[in-house]
Design a protein around this motif. Structure first.
Motif, PDB file in Angstrom:
ATOM      1  N   LYS A 134       5.554  -4.310  -2.604  1.00  0.00           N
ATOM      2  CA  LYS A 134       4.094  -4.827  -3.943  1.00  0.00           C
ATOM      3  C   LYS A 134       4.585  -5.664  -4.735  1.00  0.00           C
ATOM      4  O   LYS A 134       3.892  -5.992  -4.975  1.00  0.00           O
ATOM      5  CB  LYS A 134       3.835  -3.027  -4.803  1.00  0.00           C
ATOM      6  N   TYR A 260     -11.291 -10.091  -4.043  1.00  0.00           N
ATOM      7  CA  TYR A 260     -11.395  -8.800  -3.677  1.00  0.00           C
ATOM      8  C   TYR A 260     -11.815  -8.161  -5.215  1.00  0.00           C
ATOM      9  O   TYR A 260     -11.742  -7.113  -5.618  1.00  0.00           O
ATOM     10  CB  TYR A 260      -9.302  -8.226  -3.427  1.00  0.00           C
ATOM     11  N   TYR A 294      -2.376  -6.099   2.051  1.00  0.00           N
ATOM     12  CA  TYR A 294      -3.270  -5.815   0.910  1.00  0.00           C
ATOM     13  C   TYR A 294      -4.542  -5.742   2.301  1.00  0.00           C
ATOM     14  O   TYR A 294      -5.624  -5.286   1.545  1.00  0.00           O
ATOM     15  CB  TYR A 294      -3.421  -5.929  -0.296  1.00  0.00           C
ATOM     16  N   ASP A 297      -6.797  -2.333   1.231  1.00  0.00           N
ATOM     17  CA  ASP A 297      -6.852  -2.040   0.581  1.00  0.00           C
ATOM     18  C   ASP A 297      -8.047  -2.609   0.152  1.00  0.00           C
ATOM     19  O   ASP A 297      -9.595  -1.637   0.310  1.00  0.00           O
ATOM     20  CB  ASP A 297      -6.334  -2.612  -0.859  1.00  0.00           C
ATOM     21  N   LYS A 300     -10.363   0.620   2.096  1.00  0.00           N
ATOM     22  CA  LYS A 300     -11.046   1.220   1.940  1.00  0.00           C
ATOM     23  C   LYS A 300     -12.019   0.662   0.748  1.00  0.00           C
ATOM     24  O   LYS A 300     -13.389   1.893   0.892  1.00  0.00           O
ATOM     25  CB  LYS A 300      -9.901   1.714   1.077  1.00  0.00           C
TER      26      LYS A 300
END
Length: 330
Positions: A134, A260, A294, A297, A300
């Motif tokens: 991260k 994003y 990522y 992410d 999802k």
């Protein structure tokens, strides 16, 4: 020879796990998650060793991909071995084992479904459990002639600020960054990190001021442009956030964080699901191209958007947007 050593290494891990799981009834209960954890932690150590100096996110993501890829073959091999049906019964001090034959096939092609399944298992675990991943993937600073300072005292204050930030003492870090920019008013990274600390303290107006000062020094600064958009989002000033993301998109058209961020605003705040899906699909495609963890992410959010379109009986539009972005509907 390489495969031989790999097989030995995998069996060592398996032997350790079997030993841990052996029960009093002389049966073996293998925990697949335990094996995944062993290999993912190896990948996490590799990721932690990556240098982020003067690198942008996509180049760091490529190095992270290499760390994960190193564990994919071992994970495939181990899981296939452990899928053997093993029945054990104790005869004095020995164990008689019956096992069915199994052809072990290792996929090395990153485009194959078997490889992807193994890679994504490791990737998902790392996204949820590897702190180093991260922190490395969050780096978005690219050096230019005004990013750092040539003044030794300013650098000393800046480094002290980094130490305070690592200790999560954000107010102390801010005080050091302020000293750094007092000594050198053109120290862009000091303003950038100051803004991050203010954001950690939920002082969004001060964070925006710090980012704006950095952008006056370097109008194309990647970190302040991305972070000022996030700060505006926290302040619920979504139009300003979108403009900041669009400005960053003009500079970096292949930055998935732009799409994003825009997609998230349209989804969570503006209820424009078509724009949300289109931008999230763009982010998803670039994440895959850059081998960024990522990817999951974005995936999802796309799944959540699927539910929204389904509830509105509008899956045709959902599928059209996926096709437009060359995403397989499955």
């Amino acid at each position: 020879m390489k495969n031989k050593f790999l097989l030995i290494a995998v069996f060592c891990v398996l032997q350790s796990l079997f030993s841990q799981e052996k029960e009093k009834k002389n049966t073996f209960k293998f925990d697949k998650n335990g094996f995944l954890k062993e290999l993912a932690e190896n990948a996490c150590q590799c990721i932690d060793s990556i240098s982020t100096a003067n690198k942008i996110t996509d180049s760091i993501a490529s190095e992270i991909n290499v760390c994960i890829d190193k564990q994919v073959t071992a994970y495939q091999l181990g899981v296939q071995i452990l899928n053997l049906e093993i029945d054990t019964e104790t005869i004095t001090d020995s164990t008689k084992t019956k096992q069915k034959d199994l052809d072990i096939v290792i996929a090395s092609n990153p485009d194959s479904e078997q490889y992807k399944e193994a890679y994504y298992d490791l990737e998902r675990y790392l996204v949820n459990n590897c702190v180093a991943l991260k922190s490395k993937i969050a780096v978005n600073d690219k050096l230019n002639n005004k990013s750092l300072s040539n003044n030794p005292l300013a650098i000393e204050y800046y480094n002290n600020g980094l130490d305070a930030y690592d200790a999560e003492d954000y107010e102390k870090a801010i005080s050091f960054y302020k000293k750094a920019v007092t000594v050198d008013p053109n120290f862009a990274f000091a303003y950038d990190n100051m803004g991050v600390c203010y954001r950690k303290l939920n002082q969004f107006d001060n964070a925006i001021k710090a980012y704006e000062k950095s952008l006056k020094i370097d109008p194309n600064g990647l970190m302040p442009l991305q972070n000022i958009a996030i700060a505006y989002s926290y302040k619920k000033e979504y139009k300003k956030a979108l403009k900041a993301y669009e400005r960053l998109r003009d500079i970096q058209q292949d930055n998935p964080e732009v799409f994003y961020g825009i997609g998230l605003i349209y989804f969570q705040n503006l209820n424009d699901f078509e724009k949300a899906l289109d931008n999230m699909c763009k982010a998803y495609v670039i994440y895959i191209q850059q081998k960024s963890p990522y990817r999951s992410d974005a995936e999802k959010i796309i799944q959540m958007l699927y539910t929204e379109f389904k509830n509105k009986n509008n899956l045709d539009t959902f599928n059209t947007i996926l096709e437009k972005n060359n995403i397989n509907q499955n």
